[in-house]
Design a protein around this motif. Sequence first.
Motif, mmCIF file in Angstrom:
data_model
loop_
_atom_site.group_PDB
_atom_site.id
_atom_site.type_symbol
_atom_site.label_atom_id
_atom_site.label_comp_id
_atom_site.label_asym_id
_atom_site.label_seq_id
_atom_site.Cartn_x
_atom_site.Cartn_y
_atom_site.Cartn_z
ATOM 1 N N PRO A 142 0.248 -1.228 -0.518
ATOM 2 C CA PRO A 142 0.088 0.089 0.155
ATOM 3 C C PRO A 142 0.714 1.028 -0.017
ATOM 4 C CG PRO A 142 -0.685 -1.727 1.760
ATOM 5 C CD PRO A 142 0.540 -2.183 0.990
ATOM 6 N N LYS A 143 1.928 0.890 0.862
ATOM 7 C CA LYS A 143 3.298 1.872 0.664
ATOM 8 C C LYS A 143 3.473 2.771 -0.599
ATOM 9 C CE LYS A 143 6.961 4.188 2.783
ATOM 10 N NZ LYS A 143 8.218 3.486 1.758
ATOM 11 N N ASN A 144 3.900 1.917 -1.471
ATOM 12 C CA ASN A 144 4.080 1.595 -2.603
ATOM 13 C C ASN A 144 3.317 2.415 -3.645
ATOM 14 O OD1 ASN A 144 6.973 0.998 -1.659
ATOM 15 N ND2 ASN A 144 6.790 -0.550 -2.476
ATOM 16 N N LEU A 145 2.256 1.795 -2.757
ATOM 17 C CA LEU A 145 1.125 2.068 -3.914
ATOM 18 C C LEU A 145 0.858 3.825 -4.063
ATOM 19 C CD1 LEU A 145 -1.116 1.343 -6.756
ATOM 20 C CD2 LEU A 145 -2.903 1.159 -4.064
ATOM 21 N N ASP A 146 1.173 4.105 -2.519
ATOM 22 C CA ASP A 146 1.038 5.540 -1.929
ATOM 23 C C ASP A 146 2.067 6.547 -3.163
ATOM 24 O OD1 ASP A 146 -1.933 4.858 -1.042
ATOM 25 O OD2 ASP A 146 -0.374 4.982 1.256
ATOM 26 N N GLU A 147 3.386 5.636 -3.310
ATOM 27 C CA GLU A 147 3.714 6.762 -3.499
ATOM 28 C C GLU A 147 4.352 6.841 -5.245
ATOM 29 O OE1 GLU A 147 7.887 5.496 -2.295
ATOM 30 O OE2 GLU A 147 7.351 5.247 0.196
ATOM 31 N N ILE A 148 4.447 5.879 -5.808
ATOM 32 C CA ILE A 148 3.748 6.088 -6.818
ATOM 33 C C ILE A 148 2.383 6.707 -8.017
ATOM 34 C CG2 ILE A 148 2.260 4.740 -8.100
ATOM 35 C CD1 ILE A 148 4.192 3.852 -9.770
ATOM 36 N N GLU A 149 1.724 6.586 -7.162
ATOM 37 C CA GLU A 149 0.499 7.690 -7.200
ATOM 38 C C GLU A 149 1.103 9.511 -7.252
ATOM 39 O OE1 GLU A 149 -3.817 8.387 -5.864
ATOM 40 O OE2 GLU A 149 -2.449 8.064 -3.982
ATOM 41 N N ALA A 150 1.762 9.569 -5.960
ATOM 42 C CA ALA A 150 2.156 10.630 -5.203
ATOM 43 C C ALA A 150 3.164 11.035 -6.827
ATOM 44 C CB ALA A 150 2.991 10.734 -4.217
ATOM 45 N N ILE A 151 4.175 10.160 -7.288
ATOM 46 C CA ILE A 151 4.897 10.693 -8.779
ATOM 47 C C ILE A 151 3.753 10.910 -9.586
ATOM 48 C CG2 ILE A 151 6.412 9.977 -9.794
ATOM 49 C CD1 ILE A 151 7.448 7.734 -7.721
ATOM 50 N N PHE A 152 3.081 9.988 -9.927
ATOM 51 C CA PHE A 152 2.438 10.646 -11.227
ATOM 52 C C PHE A 152 1.353 11.750 -10.678
ATOM 53 C CE2 PHE A 152 -1.722 10.466 -12.659
ATOM 54 C CZ PHE A 152 -1.912 10.058 -14.543
ATOM 55 N N LYS A 153 1.023 12.204 -10.150
ATOM 56 C CA LYS A 153 -0.204 13.810 -9.519
ATOM 57 C C LYS A 153 1.545 14.604 -9.826
ATOM 58 C CE LYS A 153 -3.228 12.844 -7.123
ATOM 59 N NZ LYS A 153 -3.896 12.423 -5.527
ATOM 60 N N SER A 154 2.616 14.371 -9.426
ATOM 61 C CA SER A 154 3.449 15.673 -9.152
ATOM 62 C C SER A 154 4.669 15.600 -10.913
ATOM 63 C CB SER A 154 4.620 15.232 -8.044
ATOM 64 O OG SER A 154 5.343 13.862 -8.277
ATOM 65 N N SER A 155 3.910 14.057 -11.380
ATOM 66 C CA SER A 155 4.848 14.495 -13.036
ATOM 67 C C SER A 155 4.137 15.595 -13.965
ATOM 68 C CB SER A 155 5.280 13.024 -13.320
ATOM 69 O OG SER A 155 6.263 12.507 -12.697
ATOM 70 N N VAL A 156 2.237 14.880 -13.662
ATOM 71 C CA VAL A 156 1.840 16.085 -14.216
ATOM 72 C C VAL A 156 2.029 17.299 -14.029
ATOM 73 C CG1 VAL A 156 -1.151 16.563 -14.763
ATOM 74 C CG2 VAL A 156 0.030 13.890 -14.672
ATOM 75 N N GLU A 157 1.917 17.662 -12.763
ATOM 76 C CA GLU A 157 1.945 19.133 -12.785
ATOM 77 C C GLU A 157 2.821 19.760 -12.763
ATOM 78 O OE1 GLU A 157 1.451 21.891 -8.472
ATOM 79 O OE2 GLU A 157 1.865 19.848 -8.116
ATOM 80 N N LYS A 158 3.927 19.484 -12.665
ATOM 81 C CA LYS A 158 5.660 19.372 -13.729
ATOM 82 C C LYS A 158 5.385 19.875 -15.506
ATOM 83 C CE LYS A 158 10.076 18.703 -13.314
ATOM 84 N NZ LYS A 158 11.003 17.514 -13.412
ATOM 85 N N ALA A 159 4.924 18.963 -15.714
ATOM 86 C CA ALA A 159 4.412 18.257 -17.039
ATOM 87 C C ALA A 159 3.787 19.440 -17.389
ATOM 88 C CB ALA A 159 3.629 17.432 -17.765
ATOM 89 N N ILE A 160 3.076 20.324 -17.320
ATOM 90 C CA ILE A 160 1.852 21.050 -17.796
ATOM 91 C C ILE A 160 2.511 22.409 -17.292
ATOM 92 C CG2 ILE A 160 -0.415 22.250 -16.963
ATOM 93 C CD1 ILE A 160 -0.443 18.930 -18.774
ATOM 94 N N ALA A 161 3.264 22.427 -16.287
ATOM 95 C CA ALA A 161 3.789 23.977 -15.788
ATOM 96 C C ALA A 161 4.932 24.234 -17.189
ATOM 97 C CB ALA A 161 4.353 24.062 -14.232
ATOM 98 N N GLU A 162 5.711 23.326 -17.317
ATOM 99 C CA GLU A 162 6.803 23.513 -17.741
ATOM 100 C C GLU A 162 5.946 23.736 -19.307
ATOM 101 O OE1 GLU A 162 9.546 19.590 -17.400
ATOM 102 O OE2 GLU A 162 10.413 20.450 -15.765
ATOM 103 N N TYR A 163 5.254 23.002 -19.842
ATOM 104 C CA TYR A 163 4.614 23.566 -21.232
ATOM 105 C C TYR A 163 3.858 24.565 -21.494
ATOM 106 C CZ TYR A 163 2.078 22.755 -25.145
ATOM 107 O OH TYR A 163 1.433 23.240 -26.927
ATOM 108 N N ASN A 164 2.933 24.888 -20.591
ATOM 109 C CA ASN A 164 2.710 26.097 -20.711
ATOM 110 C C ASN A 164 3.663 27.186 -20.762
ATOM 111 O OD1 ASN A 164 0.328 25.458 -20.629
ATOM 112 N ND2 ASN A 164 0.141 25.853 -18.650
ATOM 113 N N ALA A 165 4.784 26.974 -19.902
ATOM 114 C CA ALA A 165 6.146 27.978 -20.076
ATOM 115 C C ALA A 165 7.023 27.473 -20.883
ATOM 116 C CB ALA A 165 6.754 27.608 -18.642
ATOM 117 N N SER A 166 6.380 26.880 -21.725
ATOM 118 C CA SER A 166 7.455 26.310 -23.277
ATOM 119 C C SER A 166 7.968 28.026 -24.344
ATOM 120 C CB SER A 166 7.550 25.465 -23.774
ATOM 121 O OG SER A 166 6.535 25.136 -24.937
ATOM 122 N N GLY A 167 6.248 28.988 -24.161
ATOM 123 C CA GLY A 167 6.641 30.119 -25.714
ATOM 124 C C GLY A 167 5.164 29.688 -26.444
#
Length: 431
Positions: free
Chosen positions: A302-327
């Motif tokens: 269960p701990k690992n499941l929570d961790e990979i879920e957190a990785i997914f959410k943070s990855s999406v947030e990072k990707a959208i922010a970087e894309y919107n800042a790309s010009g």
Amino acid sequence: MKKATLTLAMAFGVISMATQAQEASVDKKYTKEIEKLAKAKQVKSAFTLIEGYKEQTEKDHITLTEILAAPFKEDARGVAFAKMLEEAGVDSLWTDEVGNVIGLRKGTSGESGYVGIDAHLDVVFPEGTDVTVEKVGDTLKAPGIGDDTRALSNLISMLKAMNKAEIQTEKDVLIVGSVGEEGLGDLRGMKYMFNESGLDIDSWIAIDGGAMGRISNAGLGSKRYKLLVKGKGGHSWGAFGLANPHHALGKAIDIFSKAAWEFTQGDVERTSFNVGRIGGGTSVNSIPFESWMEVDMRAISPKNLDEIEAIFKSSVEKAIAEYNASGVKGEVTYELIKIGDRPSGELAPEVPLVQRGMAATEFFGVQPSLGRGSTNINIPVSKGIPAICIGRGGKGGGAHSLHEWYVNDEEAEESIKLALLITLAQAGLEK
């Protein structure tokens, strides 16, 4: 009782299924219990009846298979299964708010706590699928013929044999055709049974999957999301440079895949991730106004499941922010929609129901093998409630494909007897 079971499960920790299968052994007291139970006059009579019902069990199997139970569309098959339960004989019968079909067979002791046994009504195939059964020699062919329709007919055969042999259990038994086991059904039938129904269920047996010998005593947890990315959309030439949801989605997949891969290759128990579906857009020469993907993440812990879920959410947030800042002109927005949440859990081999499942399997001359799966038992096991999943028996293949097949060999009726033995051992045979 339930808290004690949970404590026991947690005390033994989470161990790999391969190790568990090798180390698990049957306590002799459960072997003796099963052997004594199998020698009872009523039980021997029920075994003979089950063998005699073979042809009718196959007819029931075909009848149910040819009633398509597409995801979230199980009602028609549920009605047919309810009629079979009624004709076989139950003390009461109802369909709950989410569509689970439940037959109650009353016990004699008045003791609280139901023993439940189920097979799931739903299949993975959408509306419009041809589910006509073709019989070629001894082989039945149709989508859903094995998973899990055969198990439904097993339940009917078991119930008829119990009644004809005048078997009485000490505890009440629930015989259930459940909904929502497959895919996006997200175990909604079991979630309702154990979270909202108000039924006091103290143990559960699911029939799902293949051959005798397989016993799942652990639930493989998963989290599933739909990522929806939106933009203004426009012409690929005339609006070139406008923020493109597909491009942002691609960046999200790239960032998530790299981070998740690094995590899963580290010193963690087995954990997985998968981008299973992608969609959106209107034409090759249009900047899409919407893009989406569906992601599945699984983990033993269960701990690992929570961790990979957190990785997914943070990855999406990072990707959208970087894309919107790309010009790009304008920006994309996103929404995360949870479409699946199956909890992990594990019961130690020493739990009585697990021991009874193993002892009963050995009684039929088959070596039991403990394992982990994503089945209806995920819900009770995650709550520390004793539950196992056993195979339906027979031979089969092509599950979840249009070419699914099933052969009702000599093991098929043995599997019904196995389900009966485990149920009687857990519910108690009236003396």
